[in-house]
Every structure is written in C-alpha cells, then in structure tokens.
Scaffold this active site. Structure first.
Site, short mmCIF file in Angstrom:
data_model
loop_
_atom_site.label_atom_id
_atom_site.label_comp_id
_atom_site.label_asym_id
_atom_site.label_seq_id
_atom_site.Cartn_x
_atom_site.Cartn_y
_atom_site.Cartn_z
N ASP A 124 42.03 40.99 40.49
CA ASP A 124 43.17 41.57 40.97
C ASP A 124 44.52 40.54 41.08
OD1 ASP A 124 41.53 40.36 43.10
OD2 ASP A 124 42.77 41.24 44.41
N GLU A 190 40.17 40.32 45.87
CA GLU A 190 40.22 39.07 46.48
C GLU A 190 41.55 38.92 47.47
OE1 GLU A 190 41.39 35.26 47.61
OE2 GLU A 190 42.54 36.52 46.12
#
Ligand SMILES: CSCC[C@H](NC=O)C(=O)O
Ligand SMILES: [Zn+2]
Ligand SMILES: [Zn+2]
Length: 470
Positions: A124, A190
């Site tokens: 991400d 994350e």
C-alpha cells in the site's frame, strides 16, 4: 507450499480523496515533511536492454494504484504472483482479511532446518494530491534527462519489494542456490497501522509454526548523502486527543476557565515541550529518532453556522489531537505523567484519550530494539555485504516513524530497516516522490549481495536454533 491464487478482489480507482471534511475548523500538519528540492541535473546514462526491462517492471508495479483509502490490492497481488511465477518461486496468498491479500513467496533453502530469512515489504501507499505533482503520481514517469522515476511508492516502498525480486532473479540466473530458505512477504495496510497485514502474519500459525524466521528485513529511509541508512528500532506512535470543557459565554465577556482558554494553555505547554525536543535535534545532540516528537494534527472547537461559525459565543468544548512518537529508550511512565498533570490536567477541566498507544517494550519488558553488536550476526553480515557491493552504511538509527518491523521485533526477532537509496532526498509521503533509476539498479546489486550472504550463512544465530546439517 502449493501455488494457489486467492479469489478475486477489489477493483478501484479513486486517488484524490484526502478525507478533509470537518464541521469545525481543522488543521493538518504534514507528519513528515521535507523539501521536494534538488538540485543538480545529471544526465542519465542509457540503460542496457536488461536494465530497461527491470525499470519497466518497476514502473508497472508503481502504476498500480494502491493508495488509501481504496488500494487496489488484488492487482498488486496478481502482479507479484506473476513475477514469482517467472522466477519459479513458490507462492501463497494469505487472505487474513477479505479484500486484503497478503502474498507470501518462498525460495526453499538446501537446509530447511536453519532459521529462514524474511524479506518484507508493504504494497500500500499513502494518497497523493495529484494536482500538486509535476507528473501524475501513478504514471511512474521516467525523466529522460535526470533518470528520475516519479511515483507514489517509488521510495515507500514498492522499490524495495521489487528490488528483492530482481536480486533473486540475478542470483538465480547466476546459479546461486540458497542454503537458508528465503521468504518474501508483500503485505497490505502498513500505512494505516498494519493490523490487517504484517500483524496478522506475525500472529499466524504459518509464521510461528512453519516459517522459522531468524531475521527480517523491512523498510528504511532514503539518504541524501552517499551512506545508506540502517535502522535497529523505531519510535512508538501515541495518538493523543485532549479535550477541555468550560462554561459557554458571550463572546464579549472576559472570564476564566473557558474551554478554549484552557485548551490553549495546554497547547502552549505542549509547544514548549516540542521546542525543547526539537532544539536537541537542531543542536546535533540527538538524532531525530532519539527525541519525543509531538505535532498538532487537528484543532476542533466553535459553533458552526451556515456562514461559518457563530462569532459571539464562546464554546463549551474544545479539543486537539497530537501525533506523538516515543523512542524505545524514553521513559513512557514519565511522559504519561506529563500528559495527565501538565497537558490535560483535571484542574483545567480537561480529559484525554489515546487513539493509538504502541508500547515501547516487548513481551519480555525490554525496549523493542534489535541488537547491533556481535550477538546479532546479521548486522555484520549486512555491513559486509553492502561493502562488498561497493555501498557504504551509516550508523544504526532509530526509525522516526512506525513500520511493520515492530510486529517482528515484538516477538524477539531481529529486524533491520533498510531501503538502499543513497544520494536521494527523503520524499516519502511528499509531493513528487521519486527514485532515480540508477539508485534503483544499484539497490538491486546491494540486495543481491545481502541475500547471497544471508542465505549462505551457516553460523549460529542468537536464538541458537541453527543447526549445521548440510
Ligand atoms: C499507528 S501505525 C502508523 C504507521 C505509519 N507508518 C508509516 O508512515 C506511521 O504513521 O508511522
Ligand atoms: Zn513504508
Ligand atoms: Zn509510508
């Protein structure tokens, strides 16, 4: 491990939603801001055909829009799985949470009893304000003049994920066979805390019963000079909201203990503390990761009206939010006291709550730090391997923000934060994030050297779990 593809996932597009809606007033200070500067124009050397392919694979990964709040995780997972297939790596998609595939790859070692190596990266990225970029953040535009690849995720941290794979490609084509098993994890989320990603992996049976991980590599930061940066710990995020309440009153009246007056006193005290910590950094006494940082991230008060705010009414409630980062070596109890007694004291009608409060201690009650001395052979191996590939490493540091490495360190595993980007301004979460193609290619050589050293290492590791059974 069998090759299995997860079921279809999300598809999405939207990029530019920054979630700034607020009824009161609201301000946002960028957590990590740095100048998008720089500087000298270096004319890039033309890449060889094989380098061109490497760069184009990096561009493809960067072009997948995995920005929050609607990351296209499935496309990223499919891309990684296709790379894994081309490398004949074993692969598995772990669907701990629906729509958030975690891809785990395996390069089996000749000695499966030795603790394995885990190369972690997150898929991400944070959102980008497209109109403020010189090139669209998901085009992965390569500037022919200076060789820079502009994209969200070019530094944080799609570079690292693909560099691992490219290094393995090189090692495989040179005939290298790992002694230790090498795993690669491509994890979601994350940037929003890792709870549905790395935390789930670190808690899973597969991780704790099957993988036998001995060392984790995860992300670091770019370095504006020639030395790569390496991290052995990180600061713990504490997200604090303080609230003040008081009697409302006419806007013309001077009186004590209004909600906003009380809140502003706290803000003043917090700002003084912030300045004292920042001064230590400015004076060179402490590094960024060694002080407590505190930044105001929102302010909320006032009584809304159709044209803005009611101007002659002092509100009865006011609140402020702070992003605090606590180094593993700080005394959390004394900071907690400071918050209760000085920042949000009952005597000023104040309360506080934590939206996030990560411990600075591991399950054994020790600060969460990976050893950097001879008790952790992976350091010396990393240093030696980087040197062998003609790179230089700076002194081990505390990472100023949070990474997924904490989920592994919490379990007592050594984890090293490292993203091989030298001579590069720190642009994570900034506009115009870029990485030059030459630094990217150099980073692949660095990982080739590290993976080869780690995967060949047959010495003892701290946990005593290694057995030389070749
Ligand atoms: C509460 S975990 C948040 C994780 C995030 N990581 C990178 O920016 C950070 O803010 O440091
Ligand atoms: Zn990151
Ligand atoms: Zn980030």
């Amino acid at each position: 491990m069998a090759v299995e593809m997860s079921s279809k996932g999300t598809s999405s597009t939207s990029t530019d939603r920054l979630g700034f809606l607020n009824f009161y007033f609201c301000c946002f200070l960028s957590l990590i801001s740095s100048s998008s500067s720089s500087s000298s124009l270096v004319v890039a050397a033309s890449p060889s055909p094989s380098q061109q392919l490497i760069i184009s694979r990096f561009q493809q990964y960067l072009q997948i829009n995995t920005a929050h709040p609607n990351p296209n995780y499935q496309e990223a997972a499919d891309f990684i799985l296709s790379q894994a297939k081309s490398l004949s790596l074993e692969s598995q998609t772990l669907d701990f949470v629906n729509g958030k595939p975690l891809v785990l790859l395996k390069w089996p070692g000749k000695n499966p009893h030795l603790p394995s190596i885990l190369l972690n990266s997150h898929t991400d990225v944070v959102p980008a304000e497209h109109h403020k970029w010189s090139h669209p953040p998901f085009d992965a535009h390569l500037d022919d003049h200076d060789g820079r690849i502009y994209a969200r995720g070019s530094q944080d941290m799609k570079c690292v994920g693909l560099q691992y794979l490219e290094a393995i490609r090189k090692l495989k084509s040179s005939g290298f066979e790992p002694t230790r098993t090498v795993y690669l994890s491509f994890v979601p989320d994350e940037e929003i805390g890792g709870h549905d990603g790395a935390e789930k992996l670190a808690d899973s049976d597969i991780f704790n019963k099957k993988m036998n991980v001995g060392i984790v590599l995860d992300e670091g930061l770019a370095s504006p000079n020639q030395n790569y940066r390496v991290f052995y710990g990180e600061r713990s995020p504490w997200w604090l909201v303080i609230k003040a309440s008081g009697a409302p009153g006419h806007g013309s009246k001077l009186y004590d203990n209004s909600a906003l007056e009380n809140l502003l006193k706290s803000i003043e005290i917090i700002r003084r503390f912030r300045a004292s910590q920042f001064d230590l950094v400015k004076a060179g006494v402490k590094a960024e990761g060694e002080v407590v940082s505190v930044n105001t991230v929102f302010l909320k008060a006032g009584t809304p009206s159709p044209t803005g705010f009611i101007m002659n009414l002092q509100p009865s409630e006011a609140e402020a939010g702070f992003d605090i980062r606590v180094p593993p070596t700080a005394d959390p109890a004394s900071l907690e006291r400071r918050i209760a007694e000085e920042w949000a004291p009952v005597s000023r009608n104040m309360t506080f709550e934590f939206k996030q409060k990560a411990s600075v201690y591991d399950k054994f009650g020790k600060p969460i730090l990976s050893a950097t001395d001879s008790s952790n052979p992976w350091w010396a191996l990393l240093e030696g391997a980087v040197k062998k590939a003609n790179g230089k490493i700076g002194k081990p540091e505390i990472f100023p923000a949070a990474t997924d490495a904490r989920y592994f360190r919490e379990r007592g595993l050594p984890a090293i934060g490292f993203s091989p980007m030298a001579n590069t301004p720190i642009l994570l979460h900034d506009h115009n994030e870029f990485l030059s193609k030459d630094e990217y290619l150099k980073g692949i050589d660095i990982y080739e050297s590290i993976i080869s050293a780690y995967a060949s290492y047959i010495g003892d590791t701290k946990d005593g779990a290694s057995r030389e059974e070749l």
